[in-house]
Design a protein around this motif. Structure first.
Motif, mmCIF file in Angstrom:
data_model
loop_
_atom_site.group_PDB
_atom_site.id
_atom_site.type_symbol
_atom_site.label_atom_id
_atom_site.label_comp_id
_atom_site.label_asym_id
_atom_site.label_seq_id
_atom_site.Cartn_x
_atom_site.Cartn_y
_atom_site.Cartn_z
ATOM 1 N N PRO A 172 0.903 -0.849 0.090
ATOM 2 C CA PRO A 172 0.107 0.035 -0.002
ATOM 3 C C PRO A 172 0.557 0.923 -0.283
ATOM 4 O O PRO A 172 1.398 1.518 1.121
ATOM 5 N N LEU A 173 0.394 1.806 -0.630
ATOM 6 C CA LEU A 173 0.682 3.659 -0.432
ATOM 7 C C LEU A 173 0.915 4.271 0.277
ATOM 8 O O LEU A 173 2.146 4.905 1.054
ATOM 9 N N ARG A 174 -0.306 4.707 0.869
ATOM 10 C CA ARG A 174 -0.412 6.331 1.782
ATOM 11 C C ARG A 174 1.115 5.376 3.282
ATOM 12 O O ARG A 174 1.702 6.604 3.790
ATOM 13 N N PRO A 175 0.547 4.174 4.057
ATOM 14 C CA PRO A 175 2.246 4.085 4.776
ATOM 15 C C PRO A 175 3.233 4.111 4.962
ATOM 16 O O PRO A 175 4.029 4.596 5.546
ATOM 17 N N ARG A 176 2.989 3.880 3.024
ATOM 18 C CA ARG A 176 4.964 4.074 3.017
ATOM 19 C C ARG A 176 5.118 5.176 3.020
ATOM 20 O O ARG A 176 6.201 6.373 3.231
ATOM 21 N N LEU A 177 4.357 6.292 2.571
ATOM 22 C CA LEU A 177 4.156 8.234 1.854
ATOM 23 C C LEU A 177 4.367 8.576 3.549
ATOM 24 O O LEU A 177 5.142 9.726 3.573
ATOM 25 N N ARG A 178 3.185 8.042 4.718
ATOM 26 C CA ARG A 178 3.403 8.504 6.202
ATOM 27 C C ARG A 178 5.068 8.395 6.728
ATOM 28 O O ARG A 178 5.487 8.979 7.448
ATOM 29 N N LEU A 179 5.651 6.801 5.781
ATOM 30 C CA LEU A 179 6.472 6.798 6.884
ATOM 31 C C LEU A 179 7.946 8.085 6.527
ATOM 32 O O LEU A 179 8.308 8.221 6.973
ATOM 33 N N ALA A 180 7.620 7.549 5.140
ATOM 34 C CA ALA A 180 8.561 9.069 4.543
ATOM 35 C C ALA A 180 8.270 10.568 5.364
ATOM 36 O O ALA A 180 9.200 11.351 5.804
ATOM 37 N N ALA A 181 7.217 10.581 5.445
ATOM 38 C CA ALA A 181 6.975 12.009 6.114
ATOM 39 C C ALA A 181 7.298 12.275 7.235
ATOM 40 O O ALA A 181 8.017 13.194 7.856
ATOM 41 N N ARG A 182 7.054 11.286 8.223
ATOM 42 C CA ARG A 182 7.605 11.598 9.610
ATOM 43 C C ARG A 182 8.907 10.703 10.103
ATOM 44 O O ARG A 182 9.412 11.820 11.080
ATOM 45 N N THR A 183 9.932 9.919 8.640
ATOM 46 C CA THR A 183 11.098 10.205 8.862
ATOM 47 C C THR A 183 12.099 10.889 8.189
ATOM 48 O O THR A 183 13.497 11.476 9.268
ATOM 49 N N ALA A 222 12.152 -0.128 3.755
ATOM 50 C CA ALA A 222 10.753 -0.272 3.666
ATOM 51 C C ALA A 222 10.015 0.862 2.684
ATOM 52 O O ALA A 222 8.903 1.069 2.552
ATOM 53 N N LEU A 223 10.488 1.511 2.267
ATOM 54 C CA LEU A 223 10.442 2.892 1.545
ATOM 55 C C LEU A 223 10.070 1.960 0.064
ATOM 56 O O LEU A 223 8.743 2.581 -0.524
ATOM 57 N N ARG A 224 10.286 0.773 -0.196
ATOM 58 C CA ARG A 224 10.158 0.249 -1.607
ATOM 59 C C ARG A 224 8.571 -1.090 -1.173
ATOM 60 O O ARG A 224 8.399 -1.853 -1.739
ATOM 61 N N VAL A 264 10.368 4.922 14.223
ATOM 62 C CA VAL A 264 9.063 5.656 13.326
ATOM 63 C C VAL A 264 8.774 3.734 12.640
ATOM 64 O O VAL A 264 8.102 3.971 12.117
ATOM 65 N N LEU A 265 10.245 3.673 12.406
ATOM 66 C CA LEU A 265 10.596 2.442 11.302
ATOM 67 C C LEU A 265 9.577 0.941 11.978
ATOM 68 O O LEU A 265 8.938 0.145 11.658
ATOM 69 N N ALA A 266 10.197 1.536 13.690
ATOM 70 C CA ALA A 266 9.366 0.028 14.228
ATOM 71 C C ALA A 266 7.894 0.460 14.298
ATOM 72 O O ALA A 266 7.230 -1.370 14.561
ATOM 73 N N GLU A 267 7.044 1.412 14.652
ATOM 74 C CA GLU A 267 6.238 1.500 14.671
ATOM 75 C C GLU A 267 5.330 1.001 12.620
ATOM 76 O O GLU A 267 4.366 0.506 13.018
ATOM 77 N N HIS A 268 6.138 1.461 11.952
ATOM 78 C CA HIS A 268 5.794 1.408 10.576
ATOM 79 C C HIS A 268 5.642 -0.006 10.277
ATOM 80 O O HIS A 268 4.559 -0.111 9.916
ATOM 81 N N LEU A 269 6.701 -1.150 11.187
ATOM 82 C CA LEU A 269 6.439 -2.513 10.760
ATOM 83 C C LEU A 269 5.342 -3.126 11.991
ATOM 84 O O LEU A 269 4.773 -3.763 11.160
ATOM 85 N N ASP A 270 5.067 -2.260 12.838
ATOM 86 C CA ASP A 270 3.657 -3.129 13.772
ATOM 87 C C ASP A 270 3.096 -2.665 14.656
ATOM 88 O O ASP A 270 3.136 -1.553 15.592
#
Length: 274
Positions: A172-183, A222-224, A264-270
């Protein structure tokens, strides 16, 4: 508008040629040459405006009173209908455009972190300028621009069923986009600390290079949309080792951007665990 302009020029050319020259072996070559010239003059980016030639030949071969004006009217109506209904029948895909922008950001981020790691491993001599602030701001601000554009474009499709975030191989695109914005803020802070820190004999900064590389690889995966748990685990182990070797407050500030990125990466994973 380009199509309508080509139709208008084609009508004017054919009417002018038919007015001054009789239909026959002389007027047709003149019309053909003028229409070809107009086709290339009105074209752009190496693509000729074919409507000039097509319309000129159609008007020339249809010597009916009132047909040139009718041709203009029907072209204008057709273009208006397509302009109004086209976005509804074939709306743009905001997710595809945003995914392309996120991929460009991921590539630029990987290059920036690689250069930051190289700078810590071998500090630049005095007088070597840091990357331009304008270019750096554009990179770190890119995730916010992509998020805003996605919300704007998807919100405009009010008369159609909402598009779904396609869950292809990249996830999904939105979680990866959120990850990019938060990091982005944490990594911006990290790069600025490295660029402005006098690291001529700073062992803590030099030891940071493998940690930045490991964090960059985890975030890149993660961004991939791929699994990055193992890469994140390695990056956290390197962070713990760096903390044990360099426990000072000044060193903690240098590691702050990396530590926040790991969180942020840990929150993205779980997400449920945080």
């Amino acid at each position: 508008m380009e199509r309508l302009a080509g139709v208008a020029v084609g009508v004017l050319l054919s009417v002018a040629v038919l007015h001054w020259l009789p239909t026959g072996p002389l007027s047709f070559p003149v019309l053909l040459v003028c229409a070809c010239a107009g086709m290339y003059l009105l074209g752009r980016r190496g693509s000729p405006n074919q409507q000039v030639l097509i319309t000129a030949l159609v008007i020339y071969s249809t010597p009916v009173p009132g047909y040139p004006l009718a041709r203009l009217e029907e072209s204008a109506v057709g273009i208006a209908v397509v302009a109004l209904l086209g976005p509804l029948l074939w709306p743009p895909d905001p997710y595809r455009e945003t995914a392309r922008g996120l991929e460009e950001y991921r590539t630029g981020l990987a290059d920036r972190l690689a250069r930051t790691a190289a700078r810590t491993a071998a500090p630049a001599p005095a007088g070597v300028p840091a990357p331009a602030p304008v270019a750096a701001f554009a990179l770190w601000h890119r995730p916010y621009e992509l998020s805003a554009a996605l919300e704007h474009r998807s919100g405009r499709l009010l008369l159609l069923p909402p598009r779904r975030d396609a869950a292809g191989d990249a996830g999904p695109l939105r979680p990866r986009l959120r990850l990019a914005a938060r990091t982005a803020p944490a990594l911006q802070f990290l790069t600025r600390e490295v660029e402005t820190r006098p690291a001529a004999d700073d062992a803590s900064a030099r030891a940071l290079a493998p940690l930045i590389e490991a964090t960059g690889r985890a975030l890149d995966e993660a961004l991939r949309g791929g699994p990055c748990a193992d890469r994140l685990r390695l990056a956290r182990e390197l962070e713990a080792a760096h903390r044990a070797a360099h426990p000072g407050a000044r060193d903690a500030v240098l590691r702050a951007g990396i530590h926040l990125t790991h969180q942020v990466l840990a929150e993205h994973l779980d997400p449920a665990a945080h």
